[in-house]
Scaffold this motif. Structure first.
Motif, PDB file in Angstrom:
ATOM      1  N   ALA A 108       0.790  -1.236   0.000  1.00 28.60           N
ATOM      2  CA  ALA A 108       0.000   0.000   0.000  1.00 28.60           C
ATOM      3  C   ALA A 108       0.821   1.284   0.000  1.00 28.60           C
ATOM      4  O   ALA A 108       0.251   2.363   0.021  1.00 28.60           O
ATOM      5  CB  ALA A 108      -0.930   0.010   1.211  1.00 28.60           C
ATOM      6  N   CYS A 109       2.160   1.189  -0.021  1.00 32.43           N
ATOM      7  CA  CYS A 109       2.933   2.428   0.099  1.00 32.43           C
ATOM      8  C   CYS A 109       4.068   2.579  -0.904  1.00 32.43           C
ATOM      9  O   CYS A 109       4.470   3.692  -1.218  1.00 32.43           O
ATOM     10  CB  CYS A 109       3.480   2.582   1.515  1.00 32.43           C
ATOM     11  SG  CYS A 109       4.865   1.493   1.907  1.00 32.43           S
ATOM     12  N   ILE A 124      12.410   6.298  -6.293  1.00 31.22           N
ATOM     13  CA  ILE A 124      13.423   6.270  -7.355  1.00 31.22           C
ATOM     14  C   ILE A 124      13.267   5.013  -8.213  1.00 31.22           C
ATOM     15  O   ILE A 124      13.341   5.067  -9.449  1.00 31.22           O
ATOM     16  CB  ILE A 124      14.845   6.350  -6.761  1.00 31.22           C
ATOM     17  CG1 ILE A 124      15.068   7.742  -6.131  1.00 31.22           C
ATOM     18  CG2 ILE A 124      15.911   6.071  -7.820  1.00 31.22           C
ATOM     19  CD1 ILE A 124      16.349   7.871  -5.335  1.00 31.22           C
ATOM     20  N   ILE A 184       3.331  10.431 -15.098  1.00 28.62           N
ATOM     21  CA  ILE A 184       3.987  10.525 -13.781  1.00 28.62           C
ATOM     22  C   ILE A 184       2.946  10.326 -12.682  1.00 28.62           C
ATOM     23  O   ILE A 184       3.162   9.580 -11.726  1.00 28.62           O
ATOM     24  CB  ILE A 184       4.730  11.876 -13.646  1.00 28.62           C
ATOM     25  CG1 ILE A 184       5.909  11.923 -14.628  1.00 28.62           C
ATOM     26  CG2 ILE A 184       5.218  12.092 -12.217  1.00 28.62           C
ATOM     27  CD1 ILE A 184       6.657  13.243 -14.667  1.00 28.62           C
ATOM     28  N   ASP A 185       1.800  10.976 -12.831  1.00 33.53           N
ATOM     29  CA  ASP A 185       0.703  10.785 -11.864  1.00 33.53           C
ATOM     30  C   ASP A 185       0.377   9.307 -11.707  1.00 33.53           C
ATOM     31  O   ASP A 185       0.238   8.796 -10.599  1.00 33.53           O
ATOM     32  CB  ASP A 185      -0.579  11.481 -12.358  1.00 33.53           C
ATOM     33  CG  ASP A 185      -0.550  12.977 -12.078  1.00 33.53           C
ATOM     34  OD1 ASP A 185       0.428  13.452 -11.477  1.00 33.53           O
ATOM     35  OD2 ASP A 185      -1.513  13.657 -12.477  1.00 33.53           O
ATOM     36  N   PHE A 212       3.196   7.367  -9.817  1.00 38.55           N
ATOM     37  CA  PHE A 212       3.532   7.726  -8.440  1.00 38.55           C
ATOM     38  C   PHE A 212       2.327   7.852  -7.519  1.00 38.55           C
ATOM     39  O   PHE A 212       2.496   8.002  -6.315  1.00 38.55           O
ATOM     40  CB  PHE A 212       4.362   9.013  -8.415  1.00 38.55           C
ATOM     41  CG  PHE A 212       5.757   8.806  -8.916  1.00 38.55           C
ATOM     42  CD1 PHE A 212       6.739   8.316  -8.055  1.00 38.55           C
ATOM     43  CD2 PHE A 212       6.098   9.052 -10.234  1.00 38.55           C
ATOM     44  CE1 PHE A 212       8.029   8.100  -8.503  1.00 38.55           C
ATOM     45  CE2 PHE A 212       7.381   8.836 -10.692  1.00 38.55           C
ATOM     46  CZ  PHE A 212       8.355   8.355  -9.821  1.00 38.55           C
ATOM     47  N   ALA A 213       1.126   7.803  -8.077  1.00 43.82           N
ATOM     48  CA  ALA A 213      -0.072   7.969  -7.246  1.00 43.82           C
ATOM     49  C   ALA A 213      -0.053   6.981  -6.086  1.00 43.82           C
ATOM     50  O   ALA A 213      -0.537   7.267  -4.995  1.00 43.82           O
ATOM     51  CB  ALA A 213      -1.320   7.753  -8.088  1.00 43.82           C
ATOM     52  N   VAL A 222       3.457   6.471  -1.384  1.00 44.45           N
ATOM     53  CA  VAL A 222       3.257   7.433  -0.301  1.00 44.45           C
ATOM     54  C   VAL A 222       4.584   8.080   0.081  1.00 44.45           C
ATOM     55  O   VAL A 222       5.594   7.397   0.261  1.00 44.45           O
ATOM     56  CB  VAL A 222       2.688   6.731   0.955  1.00 44.45           C
ATOM     57  CG1 VAL A 222       2.513   7.732   2.100  1.00 44.45           C
ATOM     58  CG2 VAL A 222       1.376   6.034   0.637  1.00 44.45           C
ATOM     59  N   CYS A 223       4.585   9.396   0.192  1.00 44.40           N
ATOM     60  CA  CYS A 223       5.682  10.098   0.855  1.00 44.40           C
ATOM     61  C   CYS A 223       5.061  10.879   1.993  1.00 44.40           C
ATOM     62  O   CYS A 223       4.403  11.890   1.774  1.00 44.40           O
ATOM     63  CB  CYS A 223       6.420  11.053  -0.084  1.00 44.40           C
ATOM     64  SG  CYS A 223       7.647  12.022   0.837  1.00 44.40           S
ATOM     65  N   GLY A 262       5.879  14.518   2.191  1.00 44.61           N
ATOM     66  CA  GLY A 262       5.343  15.446   1.197  1.00 44.61           C
ATOM     67  C   GLY A 262       6.378  15.999   0.232  1.00 44.61           C
ATOM     68  O   GLY A 262       6.439  17.197  -0.022  1.00 44.61           O
ATOM     69  N   TYR A 287       6.373  15.422  -2.933  1.00 41.45           N
ATOM     70  CA  TYR A 287       5.809  15.140  -4.254  1.00 41.45           C
ATOM     71  C   TYR A 287       6.230  16.118  -5.345  1.00 41.45           C
ATOM     72  O   TYR A 287       6.513  15.725  -6.468  1.00 41.45           O
ATOM     73  CB  TYR A 287       4.287  15.098  -4.163  1.00 41.45           C
ATOM     74  CG  TYR A 287       3.758  14.019  -3.249  1.00 41.45           C
ATOM     75  CD1 TYR A 287       4.120  12.689  -3.437  1.00 41.45           C
ATOM     76  CD2 TYR A 287       2.899  14.314  -2.197  1.00 41.45           C
ATOM     77  CE1 TYR A 287       3.636  11.688  -2.616  1.00 41.45           C
ATOM     78  CE2 TYR A 287       2.402  13.319  -1.365  1.00 41.45           C
ATOM     79  CZ  TYR A 287       2.774  12.012  -1.576  1.00 41.45           C
ATOM     80  OH  TYR A 287       2.289  11.021  -0.761  1.00 41.45           O
ATOM     81  N   GLN A 288       6.224  17.403  -5.001  1.00 39.76           N
ATOM     82  CA  GLN A 288       6.565  18.396  -6.012  1.00 39.76           C
ATOM     83  C   GLN A 288       7.966  18.140  -6.578  1.00 39.76           C
ATOM     84  O   GLN A 288       8.198  18.173  -7.785  1.00 39.76           O
ATOM     85  CB  GLN A 288       6.533  19.787  -5.368  1.00 39.76           C
ATOM     86  CG  GLN A 288       6.788  20.918  -6.323  1.00 39.76           C
ATOM     87  CD  GLN A 288       5.496  21.426  -6.916  1.00 39.76           C
ATOM     88  OE1 GLN A 288       4.451  21.431  -6.259  1.00 39.76           O
ATOM     89  NE2 GLN A 288       5.561  21.837  -8.152  1.00 39.76           N
ATOM     90  N   ARG A 289       8.887  17.845  -5.683  1.00 45.13           N
ATOM     91  CA  ARG A 289      10.265  17.638  -6.116  1.00 45.13           C
ATOM     92  C   ARG A 289      10.435  16.281  -6.795  1.00 45.13           C
ATOM     93  O   ARG A 289      11.289  16.137  -7.664  1.00 45.13           O
ATOM     94  CB  ARG A 289      11.215  17.785  -4.933  1.00 45.13           C
ATOM     95  CG  ARG A 289      11.303  19.238  -4.465  1.00 45.13           C
ATOM     96  CD  ARG A 289      12.281  19.403  -3.332  1.00 45.13           C
ATOM     97  NE  ARG A 289      12.362  20.796  -2.883  1.00 45.13           N
ATOM     98  CZ  ARG A 289      13.142  21.199  -1.886  1.00 45.13           C
ATOM     99  NH1 ARG A 289      13.901  20.336  -1.233  1.00 45.13           N
ATOM    100  NH2 ARG A 289      13.170  22.472  -1.536  1.00 45.13           N
ATOM    101  N   ARG A 300       8.238  14.985  -8.771  1.00 42.07           N
ATOM    102  CA  ARG A 300       7.784  15.261 -10.135  1.00 42.07           C
ATOM    103  C   ARG A 300       8.875  16.002 -10.927  1.00 42.07           C
ATOM    104  O   ARG A 300       9.221  15.620 -12.047  1.00 42.07           O
ATOM    105  CB  ARG A 300       6.502  16.091 -10.098  1.00 42.07           C
ATOM    106  CG  ARG A 300       5.869  16.308 -11.467  1.00 42.07           C
ATOM    107  CD  ARG A 300       4.700  17.284 -11.414  1.00 42.07           C
ATOM    108  NE  ARG A 300       3.540  16.806 -10.671  1.00 42.07           N
ATOM    109  CZ  ARG A 300       2.652  15.928 -11.147  1.00 42.07           C
ATOM    110  NH1 ARG A 300       2.792  15.428 -12.344  1.00 42.07           N
ATOM    111  NH2 ARG A 300       1.637  15.549 -10.413  1.00 42.07           N
TER     112      ARG A 300
END
Ligand code: FES
Ligand code: FES
Lengths: 152, 690
Positions: free
Chosen positions: A44-45, A106, A124-125, A128-129, A132-133, A136, A138-140, A142
């Motif tokens: 799940a992660c 990675i 990418i979505d 990586f959806a 889990v991070c 947070g 996520y922006q980096r 992407r």
């Protein structure tokens, strides 16, 4: 208990394990490859993500007996010296916070770029959806995936 | 470490301190550092180690000792930057080592309250400056010139004319013979900073991206066994009996026995321990909380709300309530520790926010002197307040002691989520009033938390940033068996969220724009500035597409200021996030890349807890067990997060928590802008808006 032969990061290993032991624990407890992380154990992660014959797989969900001849690549074997474009982009974009999820991110990125060196945002979505991070990043993530793709 | 060296190190700490009570620093000493060099393996060159924090090697590399754990907030990087800045050393020459727990040498090492960088900002720069002083003096002696004529740059001492240059690495032996200065070396002016404010990528990145970084769960010591613990299904449950027959059928399972936190299953590897645990049958006495559930807790919270303060006669009065759930910390790395308990000493490897607390606790448990307990601090796969307590260390000590072997205790994700110290559930009740010209004239906020706190409470200052006459707040708690603790920004996860939703409602009642309303009432200039900046960056006031909404909120705390503008749209039953504009003023931004990361992370937390994550209580225990039901934001659902840092001078404010408390209210206010309905409950469900 049975003996299993595995090819991990280009080297052959044999391990004696219960057939239902997930690859994650073979890697971590028996081969001392602790780069693949335990985050949930139920798929799940994504913290435990490795490559099986180049495709993304969650090592907590693959049993040792199911691997057969598939080649296993972990974060430790992604490159010899940290020179994979994603590893470089990850440092440059300063992606990690606590870092614990990052091997999984990675490795997922590596499988994606392998299939598709120039992924769109939607691709990418898609990849990586699931990953889990908790910190947070996520922006980096992407940004770094795109940068690594551009260099490939 | 020899005693003499210990003394010398302490003297240095005294030198660099003076003001910093946080590092237990005192007065000045001019003790020579004669014992602080080491021969290298070849026996000729020397390592220069003038104090407990920094070491210069003959190759010019500089090793900085980091005394505080890094839970992902980037402190290992920012703290090393402080030393590197004043030492004038090339950032690439910096290495870091993590200090084990040692309060008498380092002072308090815990991390919490966003204070890590604030507490060490002056001290570590003093460390750098004093070390630089010694290296410069060594060069002066070597060249037979006055030290005041020399300059430093990139790990070298330069002559006045810049013609002569010598690397720090070549000065180590000479520097070790120089007495410490008798006054504190002067620190750089902000304008002369080369690293501070410019930013560095994290020192741990190369190890993280190659899988070499070592977290607690990655530790393996010779002869180590693996254990998991079957934990109570309800808070306060007790073991009645254990049937371990089936567990022992599993190859690798060694022992099954009761420990204070449940039933330990010890094995030769993690998988065998997990399987063994599944096979153990425990009969539980569920105890006094077996029928506790969330509905009962909410009812208890609501019942504790008392009468509000009187509102001025003739004013327009509005009321609102907000319900908040328990929240788990859900650090990405589940809790764990390795303990090796021996007769006369004990060694721990773990990721903890409180190394000193862990050391003291273990010493108490084992009746050992504190110095006989070594706590090795590993990287933390997330903290957020969860690792402020050390139950996992206690587990590992109990199991290791019983097995007389080193043992790693791993909490599963489910253990971690169901046995947390939760952000308390809360019911907030607010009443406010505006007069006929739209000025706020009353504010009464009652916040009742299920945090075990005081049953009563007093109306006190309202804890708001706005100038509203007689604004007051009452904080009270009801006792509930669910354990609670600090969760990134602690009480501000509740108070500020309620306040910032409610001020929006007051603005609406006053017929005013929520940004302008806030701006006219804000007392603090820096807060007003971040709010205005967020409004500008977020195109406040620009026309919105159909179905779109924009919300604003702000927060001050931990010495810093933050504001958020969220833009979203509602399509049917779906909320789509478009933009998150985050603005922060944290004074001196030591590492802007780190500041940005903290704002991005806190924004993710804010969105996750506004829209997704909640802990539910049923039958005395926690329902949610993993990422499937305690849902966090995912990459695909994230809006574009745009961070603006307003740079200041004069030292840093805290960054760990300030970015959280204004996110959820900005989301709620944006939903009002999009739908005309108000949020009354978190996490937000469109159906429950009113
Ligand atoms: S540990 Fe395998 S998906 Fe979470
Ligand atoms: S960096 Fe901490 S969980 Fe992703």
């Amino acid at each position: 208990m049975a003996l299993y032969k595995l090819n991990v990061n280009g080297s052959d290993h044999s391990v004696e394990a219960l057939p239902d032991m997930p690859l994650l624990w073979v890697l971590r407890d028996m081969l001392d490859l602790t780069g693949s992380k335990f985050g949930c154990g139920i798929g799940a992660c994504g913290a435990c993500t490795v490559l099986l014959d180049g495709a993304e797989a969650q090592s907590c969900q693959v049993t040792v007996s199911a691997i057969g001849k598939k080649k296993v690549t972990t974060i430790e074997g992604l490159s010899k010296d940290g020179s994979h474009p994603l590893q470089k982009a990850w440092i440059e974009h300063d992606v990690p916070q606590c870092g614990y999820c990052q091997a999984g991110q990675i490795m997922a990125g590596a499988a994606l770029l392998h299939k598709n060196p120039h992924p769109t945002d939607a691709e990418i979505d898609d990849t990586f959806a699931f990953h889990v991070c908790r910190c947070g990043t996520y922006q980096r993530v992407r940004d770094a995936v795109k940068a690594a793709g551009a260099k490939k | 470490m020899s005693d003499r060296k210990e003394v010398s190190r302490r003297s240095f700490i005294q030198l660099i301190g003076g003001v910093g009570a946080s590092l237990a620093l005192g007065s000045f000493s001019s003790l020579a550092c004669a014992d602080v060099t080491k021969k290298d393996k070849a026996g000729n060159t020397a390592v220069f180690e003038p104090n407990a924090f920094v070491r210069v090697d003959p190759d010019g590399s500089v090793t900085v000792t980091i005394i505080c754990p890094d839970a992902g907030q980037g402190s290992r990087t920012a703290l090393a930057m402080l030393v590197a800045e004043e030492l004038d050393v090339d950032w690439h020459k910096i290495k870091v080592v993590q200090a084990p727990a040692n309060q008498s040498l380092y002072g308090r090492q815990g991390i919490g309250g966003s204070h890590t960088i604030i507490a060490q900002y002056n001290e570590l720069r003093q460390v750098g400056a004093a070390t630089r002083y010694l290296l410069v003096a060594a060069a002066a002696k070597t060249w037979n010139v006055d030290a005041s004529t020399l300059k430093t740059s990139n790990g070298h001492v330069l002559s006045a004319d810049g013609k002569k240059s010598i690397s720090y690495g070549d000065l180590t032996a000479a520097a070790a013979t120089i007495p410490l200065p008798t006054t504190k070396p002067e620190l750089k002016k902000d304008a002369d900073f080369k690293l501070i404010g410019k930013g560095a990528t994290r020192v741990d990145n190369p190890d993280v991206v190659t899988g070499k970084a070592m977290y607690g769960l990655d530790v393996k010591v010779p002869g180590m066994l693996y254990a998991v613990i079957e934990r109570t299904p309800a808070f306060g449950a007790k073991v009645k009996s254990i049937n371990d027959t089936d567990a022992h059928q599993i190859p690798g399972v060694l022992q099954v026995f009761e420990v204070p936190s449940g039933v330990a299953v010890v094995a030769t590897n993690t998988w065998a321990a997990l399987k063994g645990r599944k096979a153990v049958k425990v009969d539980w006495d569920l105890g006094p909380n077996a029928d506790l559930d969330s509905a009962k807790i909410t009812a208890q919270l609501k019942a504790a709300v008392g009468p509000h303060k009187e509102m001025p006669a003739g004013a327009k009065v509005i009321d609102a309530t907000f319900d908040f759930p328990y929240l788990a910390h859900a650090t990405m790395e589940p809790l764990n520790a390795v303990a090796d308990v021996q007769d006369d000493h004990c060694t721990i490897w773990t990721g903890t926010q409180q190394p000193n607390g862990a050391q003291g606790q273990v010493a108490n448990m084992l009746k050992l002197p504190v110095e006989k307990v070594t706590v090795n601090v590993m990287l933390l796969g997330g903290g957020f307040g969860r690792r402020l307590s050390n139950e996992y260390v206690v587990d590992a000590v109990n199991v290791s002691k019983a097995m007389t072997k080193p043992v790693k205790v791993m909490w599963t994700r489910e253990d971690d989520m169901r046995h947390d110290n939760y952000r308390p559930a809360c019911h907030a009740s607010l009443r406010g009033a505006v007069d006929t010209s739209g000025n706020p004239v009353g504010w009464s906020h009652q916040t009742i938390t299920a945090g075990g706190g005081r049953p009563g409470g007093q109306f006190g200052g309202a804890n708001i940033a706005y100038d509203i006459p007689d604004a007051a707040m009452l904080q009270a708690g009801v006792r509930v068996a669910v354990p609670t603790g600090a969760w990134r920004s602690v009480e501000n996860t509740l108070h500020n969220v309620a306040n910032e939703c409610f001020i929006d409602e007051l603005a609406h009642a006053a017929g005013k724009d929520p940004f302008e309303f806030r701006r006219s009432l804000i007392k603090n200039d820096r807060l007003r500035n971040v709010l205005e900046t967020a409004a500008k960056k977020g195109n406040w006031g620009a026309p919105l597409a159909a179905g779109h909404g924009r919300g604003i909120a702000c927060f001050q705390g931990y010495g810093s200021y933050a504001a958020h503008v969220i833009e979203l749209s509602v399509e049917g039953k779906k909320i789509k996030l478009h933009r998150a504009v985050c603005v922060v003023d944290c004074g001196t931004a030591v590492n802007p890349k780190g500041v940005e990361a903290q704002m991005q992370g806190a924004c993710t937390d804010g969105l996750s807890t506004a829209l997704r994550a909640a802990i539910t209580i049923k039958n005395g225990g926690v329902v949610e067990g993993s990422w499937t039901d305690f849902q966090w934001m995912s990459l695909d659902a994230m809006p574009k997060v745009e961070v603006t840092i307003i740079t200041g001078t004069g030292g840093p404010g805290g960054m760990g928590e300030v970015g959280y408390p204004s996110v959820a209210p900005a989301v709620a206010n944006a939903l009002f802008s999009a739908t005309g309905k108000r949020v009354r409950k978190f996490p937000i469900s469109l159906d429950e808006m009113v």
